[in-house]
Design an enzyme around this catalytic site. Structure first.
Site, PDB file in Angstrom:
ATOM      1  N   ASP A   1     -15.371   2.321   7.448  1.00  0.00           N
ATOM      2  CA  ASP A   1     -14.360   3.275   6.983  1.00  0.00           C
ATOM      3  C   ASP A   1     -14.903   4.140   5.856  1.00  0.00           C
ATOM      4  OD1 ASP A   1     -11.686   4.452   6.728  1.00  0.00           O
ATOM      5  OD2 ASP A   1     -11.812   3.524   4.751  1.00  0.00           O
TER       6      ASP A   1
ATOM      7  N   ARG B   1     -15.086  12.518   7.605  1.00  0.00           N
ATOM      8  CA  ARG B   1     -13.839  13.229   7.968  1.00  0.00           C
ATOM      9  C   ARG B   1     -13.463  14.247   6.901  1.00  0.00           C
ATOM     10  NH1 ARG B   1     -10.023   8.645   7.964  1.00  0.00           N
ATOM     11  NH2 ARG B   1      -8.434  10.215   8.278  1.00  0.00           N
TER      12      ARG B   1
ATOM     13  N   SER C   1      -7.884   3.784   9.149  1.00  0.00           N
ATOM     14  CA  SER C   1      -8.618   3.774   7.891  1.00  0.00           C
ATOM     15  C   SER C   1      -7.884   2.916   6.855  1.00  0.00           C
ATOM     16  CB  SER C   1      -8.751   5.222   7.400  1.00  0.00           C
ATOM     17  OG  SER C   1      -9.133   5.286   6.064  1.00  0.00           O
TER      18      SER C   1
ATOM     19  N   LYS D   1      -8.929  -1.511   5.697  1.00  0.00           N
ATOM     20  CA  LYS D   1      -9.171  -2.028   4.339  1.00  0.00           C
ATOM     21  C   LYS D   1      -8.156  -3.120   3.990  1.00  0.00           C
ATOM     22  CE  LYS D   1      -9.235   2.323   3.267  1.00  0.00           C
ATOM     23  NZ  LYS D   1      -9.432   3.718   2.942  1.00  0.00           N
TER      24      LYS D   1
ATOM     25  N   HIS E   1       0.852  -1.191   0.000  1.00  0.00           N
ATOM     26  CA  HIS E   1       0.000   0.000   0.000  1.00  0.00           C
ATOM     27  C   HIS E   1       0.888   1.240   0.000  1.00  0.00           C
ATOM     28  CE1 HIS E   1      -3.359   2.663   0.829  1.00  0.00           C
ATOM     29  NE2 HIS E   1      -2.545   3.297   1.655  1.00  0.00           N
TER      30      HIS E   1
END
Ligand code: URA
Length: 424
Positions: free
Chosen positions: A162, A169, A184, A188, A83
């Site tokens: 999320d 947010r 967050s 995922k 990621h």
């Protein structure tokens, strides 16, 4: 014990840590609609101001994972994902996923679309004629078994808490909280079901985290959540003060990734692809030399199979923006600066990115950086090539590029691309 939203908000407002039961209740109740948006907004602001400790953040993440379904990836190979926190010209997933698959791992990359100045992996791949982002869970599993790599849209059921909280947010000034960002991202990734994860936490003007100290803090928070959930995990801190590679946009980034997979491409893209692949393989327990596999052409073969498996034609010509504008060097010298954020905003204004999530993107729009800091340039030489289908977008892109690059007499000091590695 019965909880109320007001009690949970007051506890965090007054600087207390939330109990496991409070966290579980509030995340679940918010997902079900039993806690109102205005109450969750107040709680998000209290968390923004007073923080959450590592155990609270891990529990918050667990509650978000449990708000939806998790994939269980039994695909006959070790599973490992990557990621990136997002950057300008960050196309690394494209060469990386097939490279790591060619080395023997299974790489499930459930990705997003771009918003703002950083591009989205799905937007880039959608510039390949026929390629499809939406896959069923069965298709994901079958492709991981057959090809070893899949890049597709996240399925609806993953971490729905999320999705709801991130949208809230975004409109309440509470995005930039490290516990909320870390939970967050990790909710995922954990729901996606890979056994190991390598994070690319970017630092610099083109990144979410502008300073090394903040990026380090985020990397530690992400790694700590992963360890708490039993993942093998590490984070590379990498430079994002200049664009990665030369191409910034959609089709242009696919073309540059294919160059890398064919054994060429810009040195920085190759370096980061190989560094992340080596870390992913080490986390997956696979002994392979990613640089050798890249050079052998096997990663390119896996790329072609990965694209075909999702309906794309890897040999098709890629779209090019209808209009081209060249920014030339005004004098002889050395390029001393090229600001990643400005180039990202220029590509976005040209049509490569979107301001709202429902906006379309142009496959052929983007910027090609024909010189990078440290390169010698001659007066009149192309520095930046701008591509767009909408000619009136050009003025806005050129405006943001004013002052974004500089020509001087001496090359700037070389910045390391990989700044540090943080292991769990
Ligand atoms: N990316 C995410 O997925 N979540 C955040 O909170 C910030 C960036």
């Amino acid at each position: 014990m019965t909880h109320t939203a007001v009690d949970v908000i007051r506890a965090k407002r007054d600087g207390h840590r939330l109990s496991d039961a409070q966290v579980d209740w509030v995340v679940d109740a918010y997902t079900r609609g039993a806690v109102a948006d205005e109450q969750m907004s107040a709680l998000a602001m209290a968390i923004f101001l007073n923080g959450m400790d590592a155990a609270e953040t891990a529990r918050w993440t667990r509650a978000m994972v449990r708000s939806g379904t998790s994939l269980s990836l039994d695909v006959g190979r070790p599973t490992v994902d990557k990621h990136s926190t997002g950057g300008v010209g960050d196309k690394i997933t494209l060469p990386l996923a097939p490279l790591v698959a060619a080395c023997g791992a299974a790489v499930p990359q459930l990705s997003g679309r771009g918003l703002g100045h950083t591009g989205g992996t799905l937007d880039k791949l959608e510039s390949i004629p026929g390629w499809r982002a939406q896959l069923s869970v069965d298709e994901v599993t079958a492709q991981l078994r057959d090809v070893g790599a899949v890049v597709c849209a996240a399925t609806e059921g993953l971490a729905p808490a999320d999705r709801k909280l991130y949208a809230l947010r975004d409109v309440t000034g509470t995005v930039e909280s490290i516990p909320l960002i870390a939970s967050s991202i990790m909710s995922k990734k954990i729901a996606e079901g890979a056994e190991a994860l390598v994070l690319d936490v970017k630092v610099g003007s083109g990144a979410f985290m502008k300073t090394e100290a903040r990026a380090r803090e985020l990397a530690r928070a992400l790694v700590s959540i992963g360890v708490d959930h039993g993942l093998r995990i590490s984070a590379l801190l990498t430079d994002m003060s200049v664009p990665l590679g030369r191409a910034v946009g959609n089709a242009v980034e696919v073309a540059e990734s294919v160059e890398v997979l064919r054994g060429g491409g810009p040195a920085d893209v190759v370096e980061l692809t190989v560094a992340l692949a080596a870390e992913m393989l080490s986390q997956a327990g696979i002994a392979a030399d990613p640089a050798a596999v890249l050079a052998s052409g096997e990663a390119f073969e896996t790329w072609a199979r990965m694209i075909r498996a999702q309906g794309g034609d890897p040999d098709a010509a890629l779209p090019v923006g209808a209009h081209k504008h060249v920014v030339e060097a005004a004098e002889d010298g050395v390029l001393t600066a090229l600001d990643a954020y400005a180039v990202g905003v220029a590509a976005w204004r040209l049509g490569a990115g979107r301001a709202r999530k429902e906006d379309p993107v142009q496959a052929g729009a983007g910027v090609l950086c024909q010189a990078k800091p440290g390169d010698k340039v001659a007066k009149g030489q192309p520095l930046l090539e701008l591509y767009t289908d909408t000619l009136d977008a050009l003025a806005g892109a050129l405006a943001v590029l004013e002052g974004a690059y500089a020509i001087g007499d001496t090359a700037p000091p070389l910045r390391p691309l990989v700044i540090d590695t943080i292991r769990g």
